[in-house]
Design a protein around this motif. Structure first.
Motif, mmCIF file in Angstrom:
data_model
loop_
_atom_site.group_PDB
_atom_site.id
_atom_site.type_symbol
_atom_site.label_atom_id
_atom_site.label_comp_id
_atom_site.label_asym_id
_atom_site.label_seq_id
_atom_site.Cartn_x
_atom_site.Cartn_y
_atom_site.Cartn_z
ATOM 1 N N GLY A 162 0.801 -1.221 0.000
ATOM 2 C CA GLY A 162 0.000 0.000 0.000
ATOM 3 C C GLY A 162 0.832 1.269 0.000
ATOM 4 O O GLY A 162 0.380 2.311 -0.473
ATOM 5 N N SER A 163 2.046 1.188 0.513
ATOM 6 C CA SER A 163 2.897 2.379 0.600
ATOM 7 C C SER A 163 3.835 2.524 -0.593
ATOM 8 O O SER A 163 4.694 3.411 -0.595
ATOM 9 N N ILE A 164 3.657 1.690 -1.613
ATOM 10 C CA ILE A 164 4.635 1.686 -2.706
ATOM 11 C C ILE A 164 4.668 3.020 -3.455
ATOM 12 O O ILE A 164 5.737 3.509 -3.835
ATOM 13 N N LEU A 165 3.493 3.647 -3.663
ATOM 14 C CA LEU A 165 3.471 4.924 -4.379
ATOM 15 C C LEU A 165 4.217 6.003 -3.600
ATOM 16 O O LEU A 165 4.988 6.782 -4.177
ATOM 17 N N ALA A 166 4.005 6.042 -2.292
ATOM 18 C CA ALA A 166 4.704 7.026 -1.464
ATOM 19 C C ALA A 166 6.212 6.796 -1.504
ATOM 20 O O ALA A 166 6.999 7.755 -1.578
ATOM 21 N N GLU A 167 6.621 5.536 -1.466
ATOM 22 C CA GLU A 167 8.052 5.226 -1.487
ATOM 23 C C GLU A 167 8.678 5.574 -2.832
ATOM 24 O O GLU A 167 9.799 6.084 -2.901
ATOM 25 N N ILE A 168 7.947 5.310 -3.918
ATOM 26 C CA ILE A 168 8.456 5.656 -5.250
ATOM 27 C C ILE A 168 8.554 7.168 -5.410
ATOM 28 O O ILE A 168 9.557 7.697 -5.904
ATOM 29 N N SER A 169 7.500 7.877 -4.978
ATOM 30 C CA SER A 169 7.453 9.329 -5.177
ATOM 31 C C SER A 169 8.596 10.042 -4.468
ATOM 32 O O SER A 169 9.234 10.937 -5.032
ATOM 33 N N LYS A 170 8.870 9.668 -3.238
ATOM 34 C CA LYS A 170 9.911 10.383 -2.495
ATOM 35 C C LYS A 170 11.310 10.059 -3.000
ATOM 36 O O LYS A 170 12.256 10.803 -2.722
ATOM 37 N N ARG A 171 11.431 8.961 -3.752
ATOM 38 C CA ARG A 171 12.715 8.643 -4.370
ATOM 39 C C ARG A 171 12.835 9.238 -5.771
ATOM 40 O O ARG A 171 13.934 9.572 -6.221
ATOM 41 N N ALA A 172 11.703 9.362 -6.457
ATOM 42 C CA ALA A 172 11.720 9.900 -7.823
ATOM 43 C C ALA A 172 11.892 11.414 -7.841
ATOM 44 O O ALA A 172 12.454 11.972 -8.781
ATOM 45 N N TYR A 173 11.376 12.092 -6.794
ATOM 46 C CA TYR A 173 11.423 13.556 -6.745
ATOM 47 C C TYR A 173 12.092 13.997 -5.448
ATOM 48 O O TYR A 173 11.660 13.625 -4.363
ATOM 49 N N LYS A 174 13.120 14.789 -5.579
ATOM 50 C CA LYS A 174 13.829 15.288 -4.404
ATOM 51 C C LYS A 174 13.410 16.709 -4.041
ATOM 52 O O LYS A 174 13.445 17.100 -2.877
ATOM 53 N N VAL A 175 13.022 17.508 -5.042
ATOM 54 C CA VAL A 175 12.637 18.898 -4.820
ATOM 55 C C VAL A 175 11.191 19.146 -5.230
ATOM 56 O O VAL A 175 10.447 19.840 -4.538
ATOM 57 N N HIS A 176 10.783 18.573 -6.337
ATOM 58 C CA HIS A 176 9.440 18.791 -6.879
ATOM 59 C C HIS A 176 8.368 18.333 -5.883
ATOM 60 O O HIS A 176 8.529 17.310 -5.210
ATOM 61 N N PRO A 177 7.246 19.088 -5.764
ATOM 62 C CA PRO A 177 6.196 18.710 -4.802
ATOM 63 C C PRO A 177 5.435 17.432 -5.147
ATOM 64 O O PRO A 177 4.594 17.006 -4.362
ATOM 65 N N TYR A 178 5.731 16.801 -6.265
ATOM 66 C CA TYR A 178 5.185 15.469 -6.514
ATOM 67 C C TYR A 178 5.815 14.439 -5.575
ATOM 68 O O TYR A 178 5.431 13.269 -5.596
#
Length: 256
Positions: A162-178
């Protein structure tokens, strides 16, 4: 053989182009003086209408210390208004034989009603109430905090991966609010004050930050008159609408 294939492909291309022309959607588009953008489409094939309004605010517009606000408001703005009692918003729609819902993304928040065409005024009135004076109070905030907590438990905390999207997002974007998900942080929502919620509403839920679209079994000129009646007197926002700026901070936006 090649010649036959070429003739076939040219014929296919021309037929697709003709179909595209036949399926072209005609619409009327204009702005009210307060900045509300309006799109109307007439289709008499079935006696229903869809009233939708999209606000140009999503999780990308949030402060990094107050994530989840855009999605939270998707829930909160069904609490009622000055003229719609708490819990009555959905009842108006179902009693008229319609259905409604809303959703939030990184970039926008979207509300809609699908109604019998003779109930078009009802849909317009309800959306004008949501825009003009939704009820932002402690009761509604506390109620929807619990709703959002339960949604997070069901869809994320108690789901495999269930947390996979959150884990991907915080690794894919370091500055962008995505880099954070639309549901955001429950700690941020718990820490927020009622004044912060009211400020978010006054900032983003303003006519110049919204697009109203109405499609279906309607009369264009009559619909314009009703839109003028319900929306024209809603004042434009008094604050500059903050937009994410990547790479540097502004007085309205902080990048950590």
């Amino acid at each position: 053989m090649r010649k036959r294939i070429m003739i076939f492909l040219v014929g296919l291309f021309l037929s697709l182009g003709a179909n595209a022309q036949e399926n072209k959607i005609e619409f009327t588009e204009y702005d009210l003086d307060n900045g509300l953008h309006v799109i109307l489409h007439q289709d008499h094939s079935t006696p229903i209408v869809a009233v939708t309004i999209m606000y140009h605010v999503g999780s990308k517009n949030e402060d990094s210390t107050r994530t989840g606000f855009a999605h939270f408001f998707e829930h909160l703005l069904f609490e009622g208004s000055e003229n719609v009692a708490r819990g009555e918003f959905d009842k108006y729609i179902t009693n008229a034989g319609g259905n409604n819902n809303a959703n939030t993304s990184n970039d926008r928040t979207f509300y809609y009603e699908v109604l019998p065409s003779n109930e078009l005024k009802l849909g317009l009135w309800l959306e004008s109430e949501r825009l003009m004076h939704s009820k932002i109070d402690e009761v509604g905030v506390e109620t929807q905090r619990e709703v959002v907590k339960e949604e997070k438990r069901q869809r994320i905390d108690n789901q495999p991966y269930g947390s996979i999207l959150a884990e991907i997002s915080k690794r894919a974007y370091k500055v962008h609010p995505y880099r954070w998900t639309t549901i955001g942080s429950l700690d941020h929502l718990n820490a927020a004050t009622i004044d912060e919620f009211r400020d978010f509403y006054k900032t983003f839920y303003v006519p110049e930050n919204a697009t109203l679209s109405v499609a279906g079994d309607l009369d264009i000129e009559q619909t314009k008159k009703w839109i003028e009646e319900y929306f024209a007197d809603i004042p434009s926002g008094k604050k500059e609408i903050p937009r994410p700026t990547i790479g540097f901070a502004t007085k309205n936006w902080t990048i950590n």
